[in-house]
Design an enzyme around this catalytic site. Sequence first.
Site, PDB file in Angstrom:
ATOM      1  N   ASP A 266      -4.258  -1.712  -1.733  1.00  0.00           N
ATOM      2  CA  ASP A 266      -5.462  -1.744  -0.224  1.00  0.00           C
ATOM      3  C   ASP A 266      -6.641  -0.968  -0.728  1.00  0.00           C
ATOM      4  O   ASP A 266      -7.260  -1.298  -0.811  1.00  0.00           O
ATOM      5  CB  ASP A 266      -5.010  -0.762   1.132  1.00  0.00           C
ATOM      6  CG  ASP A 266      -4.606  -0.070   1.052  1.00  0.00           C
ATOM      7  OD1 ASP A 266      -4.098   0.484   0.292  1.00  0.00           O
ATOM      8  OD2 ASP A 266      -4.811   0.865   1.757  1.00  0.00           O
TER       9      ASP A 266
ATOM     10  N   SER B 147       1.107  -0.817   0.180  1.00  0.00           N
ATOM     11  CA  SER B 147      -0.278  -0.022   0.041  1.00  0.00           C
ATOM     12  C   SER B 147       1.063   1.188   0.157  1.00  0.00           C
ATOM     13  O   SER B 147       0.864   1.562   1.142  1.00  0.00           O
ATOM     14  CB  SER B 147      -0.852  -0.458   1.226  1.00  0.00           C
ATOM     15  OG  SER B 147      -1.422  -1.127   0.748  1.00  0.00           O
TER      16      SER B 147
ATOM     17  N   ARG C 243       7.541   6.206  -3.865  1.00  0.00           N
ATOM     18  CA  ARG C 243       8.327   7.049  -2.773  1.00  0.00           C
ATOM     19  C   ARG C 243       6.935   6.642  -1.235  1.00  0.00           C
ATOM     20  O   ARG C 243       6.205   5.912  -1.556  1.00  0.00           O
ATOM     21  CB  ARG C 243       8.116   8.451  -2.994  1.00  0.00           C
ATOM     22  CG  ARG C 243       7.373   8.811  -2.370  1.00  0.00           C
ATOM     23  CD  ARG C 243       6.666  10.033  -2.873  1.00  0.00           C
ATOM     24  NE  ARG C 243       6.731  10.230  -5.066  1.00  0.00           N
ATOM     25  CZ  ARG C 243       5.504  10.090  -5.547  1.00  0.00           C
ATOM     26  NH1 ARG C 243       4.181   9.685  -5.017  1.00  0.00           N
ATOM     27  NH2 ARG C 243       5.547  10.811  -6.499  1.00  0.00           N
TER      28      ARG C 243
HETATM   29  C1  BGC Z   1      -0.152   4.984   0.251  1.00  0.00           C
HETATM   30  C2  BGC Z   1      -1.099   4.295  -0.676  1.00  0.00           C
HETATM   31  C3  BGC Z   1      -1.935   3.458   0.002  1.00  0.00           C
HETATM   32  C4  BGC Z   1      -2.755   4.978   1.424  1.00  0.00           C
HETATM   33  C5  BGC Z   1      -3.557   4.055   2.469  1.00  0.00           C
HETATM   34  C6  BGC Z   1      -1.166   6.222   1.420  1.00  0.00           C
HETATM   35  O1  BGC Z   1       0.375   6.686   2.192  1.00  0.00           O
HETATM   36  O2  BGC Z   1       0.343   5.743  -0.654  1.00  0.00           O
HETATM   37  O3  BGC Z   1      -0.408   3.193  -1.492  1.00  0.00           O
HETATM   38  O4  BGC Z   1      -3.295   3.220  -0.061  1.00  0.00           O
HETATM   39  O5  BGC Z   1      -1.527   4.966   1.707  1.00  0.00           O
HETATM   40  O6  BGC Z   1      -3.287   2.835   2.940  1.00  0.00           O
END
Ligand code: BGC
Length: 490
Positions: A211, A158, A173
């Site tokens: 996610d 995620s 990143r």
């Molecule tokens: C991430 C996402 C993720 C979200 C919720 C963000 O910091 O970059 O990829 O879906 O958090 O978990």
Amino acid sequence: MVGIGPKQPPSRKGSMTDVPKNLLQTIKDFEGQFTVDTKKLKEIVDHFVKELEKGLSVEGGNIPMNVTWVMGFPNGDEQGTFLALDMGGTNLRVCEISLTEEQGGFDITQSKYRIPEELKTGTAEELWEYIADCLQQFIEYHHGEENLAKLPLGFTFSYPATQEYIDHGVLQRWTKGFDIEGVEGEDVVPPLENILKQRGLPIKIAALINDTTGTLIASAYTDPLMRIGCIFGTGVNAAYMENVGSVPKIAHMNLPPDMPIAINCEYGAFDNEHVVLPLTKYDHIIDRDSPRPGQQAFEKMTAGLYLGEIFRLALVDLLDNRPGLIFEKQDTSKLRKPYLLDSSFPAAIEQDPYENLQDTEELFERVLNIKPTPAELELIRRLAELIGTRAARLSACGVAAICKKKNITSCHVGADGSVFTKYPHFKARGAQALREILDWAPNEKDKVTIQAAEDGSGVGAALIAALTLNRVKAGNLAGIRNMNDMKTLL
Ligand code: BGC
């Protein structure tokens, strides 16, 4: 008055009567800084829509709008047994999911592990070793010596990742306070598959997912009105289904324009340029002192990782710049520790049911060693409300922007994450903001509703692995790295 939006009074009527003038003025100042009225919400959404479009273009913009190679919704008949590895911002989870014959049914077995704080700023080797340890433990317990070559794994990673294929993902990143060297810019699939192989676990990753994409697909598995999957948790983000023809950045692949493709927006990065978001000085401090300044501007104002810290910084500001105003003659050293308070702290304050804010008083004494006066307790409660309300109202902007971009006037939005499930009033405040932004008549039923999702990072990962294998079988090989490799899983 049009465009101003309903005033949001403190939740406890008459409670401010005993608050001295100087504290009342401070409360007013906070209200001025943290209140986002209807006009501002609409301005934010208009800019948001443009930024979503920009992210899909060849030039790109702040919002990555990552192509996921998830090409369509489940029909409820998906079947099979899958492993899912869920690496979120706080926990690591290993799941085994069997999609059952009954439409939309599944069985799940899972183990949860807290990601150790030091791992978040450790080395890549430590990260992969830790993940492999958890997976190995789970497999040894549930499968012993069985051959696992045909058990596909869905890896819910995620974080923003560029995917040329569904079983591939180059970390753009780190977000959510992670800062592990040597992973950004790299494909995260090979190191995980390699370490598993070294341990005699020849598991193939069938799909790397986000996610939000998992939430979208898992929710759509049981609800045909689902259009958007959202996470309001440690981080924030959403995914939705686009048509290939509306994604100029993949036009060179000459895929059928009406083919569906899920987009992981990564809209935590919305307005990194600070054009429209109403940032306070506390938001600027959070950004400046984070491992990635200039990134995730929207996330830093709305996500669970930051709500307690915004609250703490606002109080520290009063201590530093309004000497004698609050907590006189008290030891405030604990309050000065960055990130001491997570979002459960303002959440607990908002949950305090007592007129005299007795729970809040006890919380301050227990966690911070501070004994607030009754008037200070009123200020504390109002500050928590303002921060929680701002987060919910801004969160609604992302959902509204996707609806506007896709001309969706009515749908269900599947949501998950600790802020959505646990932060008091978050759902009602978000729904109110949607009403204001999307201009529903006062007595009209909500047309876009944000509701609790199915387990996207577990069941969603399994479903996406199943959907991927089904389309390989059917000959749709878009975004498949190595057909023969995938075929070993069929
Ligand atoms: C991430 C996402 C993720 C979200 C919720 C963000 O910091 O970059 O990829 O879906 O958090 O978990």
